[in-house]
Design a protein around this motif. Sequence first.
Motif, mmCIF file in Angstrom:
data_model
loop_
_atom_site.group_PDB
_atom_site.id
_atom_site.type_symbol
_atom_site.label_atom_id
_atom_site.label_comp_id
_atom_site.label_asym_id
_atom_site.label_seq_id
_atom_site.Cartn_x
_atom_site.Cartn_y
_atom_site.Cartn_z
ATOM 1 N N VAL A 34 0.833 -1.203 0.000
ATOM 2 C CA VAL A 34 0.000 0.000 0.000
ATOM 3 C C VAL A 34 0.869 1.255 0.000
ATOM 4 O O VAL A 34 1.779 1.397 0.823
ATOM 5 N N VAL A 35 0.572 2.145 -0.916
ATOM 6 C CA VAL A 35 1.213 3.465 -0.948
ATOM 7 C C VAL A 35 0.367 4.472 -0.179
ATOM 8 O O VAL A 35 0.884 5.308 0.567
ATOM 9 N N ALA A 36 -0.935 4.401 -0.365
ATOM 10 C CA ALA A 36 -1.845 5.319 0.325
ATOM 11 C C ALA A 36 -3.216 4.672 0.449
ATOM 12 O O ALA A 36 -3.586 3.786 -0.319
ATOM 13 N N THR A 37 -3.963 5.116 1.438
ATOM 14 C CA THR A 37 -5.358 4.739 1.604
ATOM 15 C C THR A 37 -6.131 6.011 1.887
ATOM 16 O O THR A 37 -5.539 7.082 2.060
ATOM 17 N N ALA A 38 -7.450 5.939 1.897
ATOM 18 C CA ALA A 38 -8.261 7.137 2.127
ATOM 19 C C ALA A 38 -9.236 6.887 3.270
ATOM 20 O O ALA A 38 -9.647 5.752 3.521
ATOM 21 N N VAL A 39 -9.598 7.971 3.947
ATOM 22 C CA VAL A 39 -10.512 7.905 5.079
ATOM 23 C C VAL A 39 -11.940 8.108 4.578
ATOM 24 O O VAL A 39 -12.216 9.020 3.794
ATOM 25 N N GLY A 62 -10.331 0.355 6.515
ATOM 26 C CA GLY A 62 -9.853 0.883 5.234
ATOM 27 C C GLY A 62 -10.548 0.261 4.048
ATOM 28 O O GLY A 62 -10.403 -0.925 3.793
ATOM 29 N N LEU A 63 -11.294 1.083 3.281
ATOM 30 C CA LEU A 63 -12.148 0.593 2.207
ATOM 31 C C LEU A 63 -11.602 0.845 0.803
ATOM 32 O O LEU A 63 -12.253 0.499 -0.176
ATOM 33 N N GLU A 64 -10.404 1.422 0.722
ATOM 34 C CA GLU A 64 -9.807 1.679 -0.593
ATOM 35 C C GLU A 64 -8.325 1.961 -0.401
ATOM 36 O O GLU A 64 -7.879 2.322 0.690
ATOM 37 N N LEU A 88 -10.735 -1.403 -4.567
ATOM 38 C CA LEU A 88 -11.918 -1.316 -3.719
ATOM 39 C C LEU A 88 -11.841 -2.454 -2.702
ATOM 40 O O LEU A 88 -11.677 -3.615 -3.078
ATOM 41 N N LEU A 89 -11.955 -2.128 -1.428
ATOM 42 C CA LEU A 89 -11.737 -3.112 -0.372
ATOM 43 C C LEU A 89 -12.978 -3.267 0.507
ATOM 44 O O LEU A 89 -13.769 -2.334 0.650
ATOM 45 N N ALA A 90 -13.091 -4.430 1.128
ATOM 46 C CA ALA A 90 -14.067 -4.607 2.195
ATOM 47 C C ALA A 90 -13.452 -4.293 3.548
ATOM 48 O O ALA A 90 -14.146 -4.210 4.559
ATOM 49 N N ALA A 118 -5.536 6.568 -4.519
ATOM 50 C CA ALA A 118 -6.196 5.992 -3.346
ATOM 51 C C ALA A 118 -7.501 6.696 -3.017
ATOM 52 O O ALA A 118 -8.358 6.140 -2.321
ATOM 53 N N SER A 119 -7.678 7.914 -3.510
ATOM 54 C CA SER A 119 -8.893 8.679 -3.227
ATOM 55 C C SER A 119 -10.058 8.310 -4.127
ATOM 56 O O SER A 119 -11.175 8.817 -3.920
ATOM 57 N N LEU A 120 -9.850 7.428 -5.096
ATOM 58 C CA LEU A 120 -10.854 7.215 -6.137
ATOM 59 C C LEU A 120 -11.761 5.997 -5.990
ATOM 60 O O LEU A 120 -12.955 6.088 -6.303
ATOM 61 N N PRO A 121 -11.276 4.811 -5.580
ATOM 62 C CA PRO A 121 -12.118 3.614 -5.710
ATOM 63 C C PRO A 121 -13.466 3.691 -5.010
ATOM 64 O O PRO A 121 -14.504 3.352 -5.603
ATOM 65 N N GLU A 122 -13.495 4.110 -3.747
ATOM 66 C CA GLU A 122 -14.755 4.097 -3.005
ATOM 67 C C GLU A 122 -15.754 5.089 -3.571
ATOM 68 O O GLU A 122 -16.934 4.760 -3.766
ATOM 69 N N VAL A 123 -15.313 6.311 -3.858
ATOM 70 C CA VAL A 123 -16.251 7.301 -4.378
ATOM 71 C C VAL A 123 -16.696 6.943 -5.794
ATOM 72 O O VAL A 123 -17.880 7.057 -6.135
#
Length: 322
Positions: A34-39, A62-64, A88-90, A118-123
């Motif tokens: 992982v390089v980055a994740t988003a809140v 962490g969901l993405e 995209l993560l569960a 990292a800011s993109l998958p969930e949204v």
Amino acid sequence: MRAVVVPEPGGPDALVVAELPDLTPGPGEVVLDVVATAVNRADTLQRMGFYPPPPGTSDVIGLECSGRVRAVGEGVEGWSVGDEACALLAGGGYAEQVLVPAGQLMRVPDGVPLEVAASLPEVACTVWSNVFMLAHLQPGETFLVHGGAGGIGTFAIQTAKALGARVFTTAGTPEKQQLCLDLGADRAISYRDEDFVTVVSEAGGADVILDNMGAKYLESNVSALATEGRLVIIGMQGGTRGELDINALLRKRGAVIATSLRARPTAEKSAICRAVEEHVWPLVSDGRIRTMVDAEFPLEEAGKAHALMESGDHTGKILLRT
């Protein structure tokens, strides 16, 4: 590997960094460095003990995330060690490594730095699956999204506008309202000083509403719907129990859809990821959808990131860097 864990539910200071075993992929799985994740708002709920991960999923929040492929499991095709991806993560994103079903990996859109991806998958997956795959927003229709200055809202405004919808949104401050207008909203409504039902109804009503408030806005959202309008509820920030006026819904031939992304089967999430790569990533790559990152924190300061999320003072996304 280092990961953020929650020994006991609580406030932002409940988040602590611990050492966990390295991960090994099973069949159909990939391990990312992982390089980055988003809140996300759901992360704060999980921290407080209100949103447990689905059975069999990592307890790490962490969901993405974005990162580089570390290892590939049996049967995985199209991915090799060293490839850059976002996912995209569960669960599991607040860590140096994460285990991902291969179908939930996505290529990084052209022109987007790996950490920003990292800011993109969930949204992207939330907006595309709910607004377009479920509610079938069409060009020329009217779209209303609540909380337009947040992560979901900023992405929803841009996507709907890029695909030809008329966009209304709610936001709390003049600065946030202006941001929404700058992103393409046709009208930014102050939820503190204006009645969004009146504003939207005078414009003919909303064909699709994306709502994260739940019970608090249920009656008002139904009132704001156009004939054959679709209300999609994806959050419960305003409570879980509300009263639905069936007569009002019938008169409008409307639909109320309540849905979540996290607990869907892997096959469904994989299909959503493929649709996002096909339909949304080109809009990101050509600049019609901008990435919106408000702040970045190191993994060790996850508590500060959660405090910022809960303050409501941010716009767009908050990143954690490993």
